[in-house]
Every structure is written in structure tokens, then in C-alpha cells.
Scaffold this motif. Structure first.
Motif, PDB file in Angstrom:
ATOM      1  N   ALA A  26       0.819  -1.216   0.000  1.00  0.00           N
ATOM      2  CA  ALA A  26       0.000   0.000   0.000  1.00  0.00           C
ATOM      3  C   ALA A  26       0.851   1.263   0.000  1.00  0.00           C
ATOM      4  N   PHE A  27       2.089   1.185   0.504  1.00  0.00           N
ATOM      5  CA  PHE A  27       2.995   2.338   0.495  1.00  0.00           C
ATOM      6  C   PHE A  27       3.775   2.441  -0.816  1.00  0.00           C
ATOM      7  N   VAL A  28       3.770   1.349  -1.579  1.00  0.00           N
ATOM      8  CA  VAL A  28       4.436   1.360  -2.887  1.00  0.00           C
ATOM      9  C   VAL A  28       3.463   1.839  -3.957  1.00  0.00           C
ATOM     10  N   GLN A  29       2.246   1.307  -3.915  1.00  0.00           N
ATOM     11  CA  GLN A  29       1.196   1.653  -4.864  1.00  0.00           C
ATOM     12  C   GLN A  29      -0.124   1.771  -4.099  1.00  0.00           C
ATOM     13  N   PRO A  30      -0.720   2.949  -4.047  1.00  0.00           N
ATOM     14  CA  PRO A  30      -1.982   3.124  -3.302  1.00  0.00           C
ATOM     15  C   PRO A  30      -3.064   2.142  -3.757  1.00  0.00           C
ATOM     16  N   MET A  31      -3.831   1.615  -2.765  1.00  0.00           N
ATOM     17  CA  MET A  31      -4.895   0.663  -3.053  1.00  0.00           C
ATOM     18  C   MET A  31      -6.226   1.200  -2.529  1.00  0.00           C
TER      19      MET A  31
END
Length: 400
Positions: A26-31
Motif C-alpha cells: 500500500a505504500f508502494v502503490q496506493p490501493m
């Protein structure tokens, strides 16, 4: 040991690890998923679906000679509660459905404790005392859960009362129920007998477990007396560690010689994590260390994972590696080393980043991406363990 029950426990652990992976992604790519809700699902499935049910299975296997059908039925009712939490927490957090399933799990744990007190039979005072106190701490910890509702109604979730209630539950689950139950099974494996050293270890450990709860209380309701109480608890804990090493050292040498190399390594890993956990808790004697640990989330998460993945899960894996359900293979060895390597890497990254925050340096380059990639090794290792059990068609001889 029933194969289906072990597989269910491991599958719960695998799902919890995947949830943990999603939390880091979630910190790499927002979900679109609610991060807080997913965190609740991750922690509940890990604690109550993996550790609790695995301890349930081990305790019944080793300490209940007459395996009554009620234990099997109770296991599946408890797993039903875990599945309910699994499918409710990610979508609503703490709400009617998830609270109902959590409550069902608590009542199942009460009945489990009653059954174990009633049916467990062992002539060994060592394991009997540890087991009884482990269950007592499990029952005690649930007081924290029952206090959450009144805390929210009277003072709100931001209140010290609410936060202390959560810490009460977590403290006596991790440091009481989980830890003492794991030590009980470990001492059963070592076939340790009652002695003066054990009684001293046991008394110091119980006192330390109770008194060190003063530390999380001091975070939310600071008072000089709490610092002194925690200090006494920490000193007792160090004495407990000293006697722990004394009593296991002779038996451990003979015990380890009979084990496969990956099993030896897993026991060594769990014991090192246990000693490290005790020493890090002892560092709370220094007020600056205690405050820094609380203020920086990286240190808190790192310590929780040290207890959960390093100590508790390390011992649980070691116990399973001796069981007839698994067959030692390259896949199994790869899985165990992948799990340990992933654990060590993520702990180091959390520690380094916590240090960077403390000194005001900022983020490590590609911190979240690196943490996510290293975390992949955790569900990978658990998955290899599950595959090994599924593929083991014939029971192999017990190594003990």
C-alpha cells in the motif's frame, strides 16, 4: 497430530502473511482497500488463527491423552470465528459482524481453557505449571477486550483507558499465554524435570510478566512509580533468562543431536530471538530507550514481529519440523530459510529506518519498495511448508 488441523493453522498464517504483504504494498502503490481495516484483519488472523489454533492443536496433542471429540468440534467452531473475522475486518473494521466473531472466539477460548484444566494429565510439574499459567494469562488478557466497549462509550478511542485496555490484551497474550504455552511444549520436548532452578525460573518469569505491564501503562498514563515497577519486572526477567539458560543447556545438547539440520537451525533461530527479545525489553530500564521505542512506529512493529515471527512462530515451526506430517526435502529447507531470511531482512530494514527517523535523516532510498520485496519471502516460506505437508503422503517416523 491431525493433518487437517495443522494445514488450517498454516493456511491462516499464510493469509495473514499475504495481508501483511498488501499492507506494505500500500505504500508502494496506493490501493482502494482501507489500510486500518486490513491491519485489524492481519493481526487477528495471525494471532487467533495461526498462533492460538496451533497452540490449541499442540496442547491437545501432547497433554490430553484421551482425545475426546469435543476438541475437534471446538477447533472448527473457533476456526469459523477466525474465518468470520477474516471476511469482516477488511471491509468494516471493528463493527457488529467482526465484534460478534471476535466475541465467539473469546467464548471458545474460555471453553478450551476449561477443558484443558479438566482433562490434561501429566506427571511432570514443569509442563503442568507452565500450561496452567499460560491459560490463566489467556483468560486474564480478555479483560482488556471487555474494557474496550466501556472505554469507547465513556472516554473515546483516543483516551488512555482505551489504549491501556488494548495493551493489556496484547501484553498478556504475547508475554503470557503465547510465550508460556510455547515454553511448556519446548520443555516437554526436552523432558525437563522439576528442580530448584526451574522453580526460580518460573517464579521470576511470572513476576516479570505481571510487572512489565507497567511499561505500556506508563506510555499513556506516565507516573514515576510505573517506571520503578517496570524496572523490577525487567530485573526479574533477566534472572528468568539466566535460569532458563541453566536449565535447558544440558538437555538441549542431547536433544539437538537427534534432529535434522533444518530443525536444529529453527530451534537455534527461535532461542536467539527469545534471548534478544528479553534483552531488548531489558533496555526499557533506560527511559530514553523506552520513549524512543514508543514514539517511532518502526521499532514497535519490529519488536512485535520479533516476538510473533521470531520467538513464537520460530518455536511452532521447530515443533512441526519434528512431526510425522512433514518430510524433509529441498523444498522444505528452502521454505524455512526463505522465511528466516525474509524475517531478518525486514527486521534490519525496520531498525535502520527507525534509526534514520530518530536522527532526522529521513527515508532510506526506495525504503517501502525494498521492505515490500523482502516481505515476499515470508508467505513464500510458509507456502513451501504447506506444500510439503500436502505432498507428504506417508507418515515418517517421529524424530523424537
Amino acid at each position: 497430530m491431525p493433518k487437517k488441523l495443522v494445514l488450517v493453522c498454516l493456511l491462516n498464517f499464510f493469509i495473514a502473511a499475504v495481508f501483511g504483504l498488501l499492507l506494505r504494498y500500500a505504500f508502494v502503490q496506493p490501493m482502494s482497500l482501507n489500510y486500518r481495516f486490513l491491519t485489524h484483519a492481519h493481526s487477528h488472523v495471525a494471532m487467533l488463527g495461526w498462533v492460538y489454533l496451533m497452540l490449541f492443536t499442540l496442547i491437545v496433542h501432547y497433554f490430553i491423552p484421551d482425545k475426546k471429540p469435543i476438541y475437534n468440534r471446538l477447533f472448527w467452531v473457533t476456526e469459523f470465528a477466525v474465518v468470520g473475522m477474516l471476511f469482516s475486518f477488511p471491509f468494516q473494521g471493528y463493527a457488529a459482524v467482526s465484534i460478534a466473531f471476535s466475541t465467539l472466539h473469546i467464548f471458545c477460548s474460555y471453553y478450551f481453557a476449561y477443558l484443558i484444566f479438566k482433562h490434561h494429565k501429566t506427571k511432570n510439574k514443569v509442563t503442568s505449571r507452565l500450561l496452567k499459567w499460560a491459560l490463566a494469562f489467556m483468560l486474564l488478557s480478555t479483560i482488556g477486550v471487555w474494557c474496550l466497549g466501556p472505554a469507547v462509550v465513556m472516554l473515546g478511542q483516543a483516551s488512555a483507558f482505551y489504549q491501556i485496555a488494548i495493551q493489556f490484551f496484547l501484553h498478556f497474550q504475547f508475554n503470557g499465554w503465547f510465550l508460556l504455552a510455547v515454553i511448556a511444549v519446548f520443555f516437554h520436548k526436552l523432558q525437563l524435570q522439576d528442580s530448584k532452578e526451574f522453580r526460580l525460573f518460573f517464579k521470576f518469569l511470572i513476576i516479570a510478566t505481571i510487572l512489565t505491564f507497567a511499561l505500556p501503562v506508563n506510555w499513556f498514563a506516565p507516573h514515576p512509580v510505573l517506571v520503578w515497577i517496570n524496572g523490577i519486572g525487567v530485573i526479574c526477567q533477566l534472572f528468568a533468562l539466566y535460569y532458563f539458560i541453566i536449565i535447558i543447556k544440558p538437555a538441549l545438547k542431547a536433544f539437538i543431536k537427534t534432529q535434522a539440520s533444518v530443525t536444529k537451525f529453527m530451534y537455534d533461530f527461535a532461542l536467539v530471538c527469545f534471548v534478544l527479545k528479553m534483552l531488548l525489553q531489558s533496555a526499557s530500564l533506560i527511559p530514553e530507550v523506552s520513549n524512543v521505542a514508543y514514539q517511532h512506529r518502526n521499532f514497535v512493529i519490529g519488536f512485535i514481529h520479533l516476538s510473533m515471527l521470531g520467538v513464537i512462530s520460530g518455536f511452532l515451526f521447530a515443533f512441526l519440523l519434528q512431526n510425522s506430517l512433514i518430510k524433509h526435502s529441498k523444498t522444505l529447507t528452502f521454505g524455512m530459510y526463505a522465511f528466516i531470511f525474509g524475517f531478518v531482512l525486514t527486521e534490519l530494514i525496520l531498525l535502520i529506518q527507525g534509526g534514520f527517523f530518530y536522527f532526522g535523516i529521513g527515508l532510506l532510498p526506495n525504503y517501502y519498495l525494498i521492505l515490500f520485496l523482502c516481505s515476499i519471502l515470508l508467505p513464500l516460506g510458509i507456502g513451501c511448508f504447506i506444500i510439503n505437508i500436502i505432498n507428504t503422503r506417508k507418515n515418517v517416523a517421529e524424530t523424537t
